[in-house]
Design a protein around this motif. Structure first.
Motif, PDB file in Angstrom:
ATOM      1  N   ILE A   1       0.835  -1.204   0.000  1.00 40.22           N
ATOM      2  CA  ILE A   1       0.000   0.000   0.000  1.00 40.22           C
ATOM      3  C   ILE A   1       0.870   1.255   0.000  1.00 40.22           C
ATOM      4  CG2 ILE A   1      -1.613   1.362   1.399  1.00 40.22           C
ATOM      5  CD1 ILE A   1      -2.858  -1.318   2.292  1.00 40.22           C
ATOM      6  N   LEU A   2       1.900   1.269   0.839  1.00 42.71           N
ATOM      7  CA  LEU A   2       2.776   2.437   0.921  1.00 42.71           C
ATOM      8  C   LEU A   2       3.522   2.668  -0.389  1.00 42.71           C
ATOM      9  CD1 LEU A   2       4.252   1.963   4.503  1.00 42.71           C
ATOM     10  CD2 LEU A   2       2.604   3.695   3.768  1.00 42.71           C
TER      11      LEU A   2
ATOM     12  N   GLU B   1      -8.965   2.999  -5.546  1.00 39.38           N
ATOM     13  CA  GLU B   1      -7.834   2.779  -6.453  1.00 39.38           C
ATOM     14  C   GLU B   1      -6.874   1.746  -5.883  1.00 39.38           C
ATOM     15  OE1 GLU B   1      -7.319   7.111  -8.645  1.00 39.38           O
ATOM     16  OE2 GLU B   1      -6.600   6.871  -6.577  1.00 39.38           O
ATOM     17  N   LEU B   2      -6.591   1.847  -4.598  1.00 43.52           N
ATOM     18  CA  LEU B   2      -5.702   0.877  -3.957  1.00 43.52           C
ATOM     19  C   LEU B   2      -6.298  -0.521  -4.014  1.00 43.52           C
ATOM     20  CD1 LEU B   2      -4.694   3.009  -0.847  1.00 43.52           C
ATOM     21  CD2 LEU B   2      -3.133   2.242  -2.644  1.00 43.52           C
ATOM     22  N   SER B   3      -7.586  -0.610  -3.765  1.00 42.70           N
ATOM     23  CA  SER B   3      -8.270  -1.899  -3.800  1.00 42.70           C
ATOM     24  C   SER B   3      -8.157  -2.540  -5.177  1.00 42.70           C
ATOM     25  CB  SER B   3      -9.744  -1.709  -3.422  1.00 42.70           C
ATOM     26  OG  SER B   3     -10.456  -2.914  -3.562  1.00 42.70           O
ATOM     27  N   GLU B   4      -8.327  -1.730  -6.223  1.00 46.02           N
ATOM     28  CA  GLU B   4      -8.250  -2.244  -7.598  1.00 46.02           C
ATOM     29  C   GLU B   4      -6.842  -2.726  -7.928  1.00 46.02           C
ATOM     30  OE1 GLU B   4      -9.019  -0.681 -12.192  1.00 46.02           O
ATOM     31  OE2 GLU B   4      -9.637   0.545 -10.478  1.00 46.02           O
ATOM     32  N   HIS B   5      -5.830  -1.953  -7.547  1.00 45.78           N
ATOM     33  CA  HIS B   5      -4.445  -2.322  -7.848  1.00 45.78           C
ATOM     34  C   HIS B   5      -4.004  -3.573  -7.093  1.00 45.78           C
ATOM     35  CE1 HIS B   5      -3.975   1.655  -9.750  1.00 45.78           C
ATOM     36  NE2 HIS B   5      -2.858   1.176 -10.259  1.00 45.78           N
TER      37      HIS B   5
ATOM     38  N   MET C   1      -7.691  -6.446  -3.606  1.00 50.65           N
ATOM     39  CA  MET C   1      -8.226  -6.669  -2.266  1.00 50.65           C
ATOM     40  C   MET C   1      -9.597  -6.013  -2.136  1.00 50.65           C
ATOM     41  SD  MET C   1      -4.820  -5.857   0.027  1.00 50.65           S
ATOM     42  CE  MET C   1      -5.797  -5.897   1.544  1.00 50.65           C
ATOM     43  N   SER C   2     -10.308  -6.383  -1.092  1.00 52.71           N
ATOM     44  CA  SER C   2     -11.613  -5.784  -0.859  1.00 52.71           C
ATOM     45  C   SER C   2     -11.457  -4.332  -0.417  1.00 52.71           C
ATOM     46  CB  SER C   2     -12.373  -6.559   0.220  1.00 52.71           C
ATOM     47  OG  SER C   2     -11.774  -6.361   1.494  1.00 52.71           O
TER      48      SER C   2
ATOM     49  N   VAL D   1      -8.714  -2.866   2.471  1.00 50.33           N
ATOM     50  CA  VAL D   1      -7.738  -1.800   2.238  1.00 50.33           C
ATOM     51  C   VAL D   1      -7.998  -0.631   3.178  1.00 50.33           C
ATOM     52  CG1 VAL D   1      -6.931  -0.083   0.574  1.00 50.33           C
ATOM     53  CG2 VAL D   1      -7.330  -2.433  -0.165  1.00 50.33           C
ATOM     54  N   LYS D   2      -9.253  -0.282   3.346  1.00 48.11           N
ATOM     55  CA  LYS D   2      -9.597   0.841   4.225  1.00 48.11           C
ATOM     56  C   LYS D   2      -9.121   0.583   5.647  1.00 48.11           C
ATOM     57  CE  LYS D   2     -13.463   3.746   5.695  1.00 48.11           C
ATOM     58  NZ  LYS D   2     -14.922   4.016   5.574  1.00 48.11           N
TER      59      LYS D   2
END
Length: 217
Positions: free
Chosen positions: A22-23, A36-40, A43-44, A48-49
């Protein structure tokens, strides 16, 4: 010792599953949303949240709101100064002091030393870069620059144009003091890639992106 202890404390914290991924994604951007992070990451959204909120609680992430043409501003996560130890800078006070002292001995000494540095760096990289095309050499250059802490990525536009995006400059303190370094860096890219290069820096909410557009000759 305090800095070393803080460094290892950060490493211990971010060694948790998915945190480093994530970082890294956020660092190589000017902020990313949970979606966007979830898509990359595949993950759900809620997973990610949860990770982002945990890192925000530790002070490693914070958020800013990016305005949109329509609708509410988008909430993006960004890395905080607390993680600065992970992204080293070699343009520190010692380097600046040495260059300043050299300038007192000879007016253009600092620029001459920096030019020598970039020429030597160009020669070192030239040995490492392989590729018959601009794209192949750009990928190799981005890979080597990433190893040096520039967080480099090659982007190919829909029209086939290439660019290299970077999200950290270990020499930024030197660039701030000696603006001619921008021209030296562009010349280094041009020599290594065999292409014209346009350099552009954009800053959004304290986040910098260094964009190098490539123009095949």
């Amino acid at each position: 010792m305090l800095i070393v202890n803080q460094y290892f404390k950060i490493l211990r914290n971010i060694s948790k599953p998915h945190w480093f991924d994530i970082l890294e994604l956020i660092k190589c951007s000017q902020g990313m949303s949970v979606g966007e992070l979830s898509e990359h990451l595949g993950m759900s959204y809620m997973g990610v949240k949860k990770h982002c909120l945990a890192m925000q609680k530790l002070g490693y992430l914070d958020t800013w709101r990016k305005p949109k043409e329509v609708g509410r501003p988008e909430k993006l996560y960004r890395i905080t100064e607390k993680l600065a130890l992970l992204f080293p800078s070699i343009g520190d006070e010692v380097s600046l002091s040495i260059l300043e002292a050299a300038s007192q001995l000879e007016p253009n000494a600092a620029e001459k030393l920096l030019l020598h540095f970039f020429r030597a760096e160009t020669d070192k990289l030239a040995v490492l870069l392989e590729g018959a095309t601009v794209k192949e050499r750009a990928i190799a250059l981005a890979s080597e620059r990433a190893k040096r802490g520039y967080f480099s990525r090659v982007i190919e536009e829909e029209d086939g144009m290439l660019r290299i995006d970077e999200f950290h400059n270990p020499l930024q303190a030197l660039f701030d003091k000696y603006p001619t370094l921008e021209r030296m860096e562009v010349q280094m890219f041009e020599r290594l890639l065999g292409a014209g290069v346009g350099r552009k820096v954009t800053k959004v909410s304290g986040l910098s992106r260094y964009r190098f557009d490539l123009f095949p000759r």
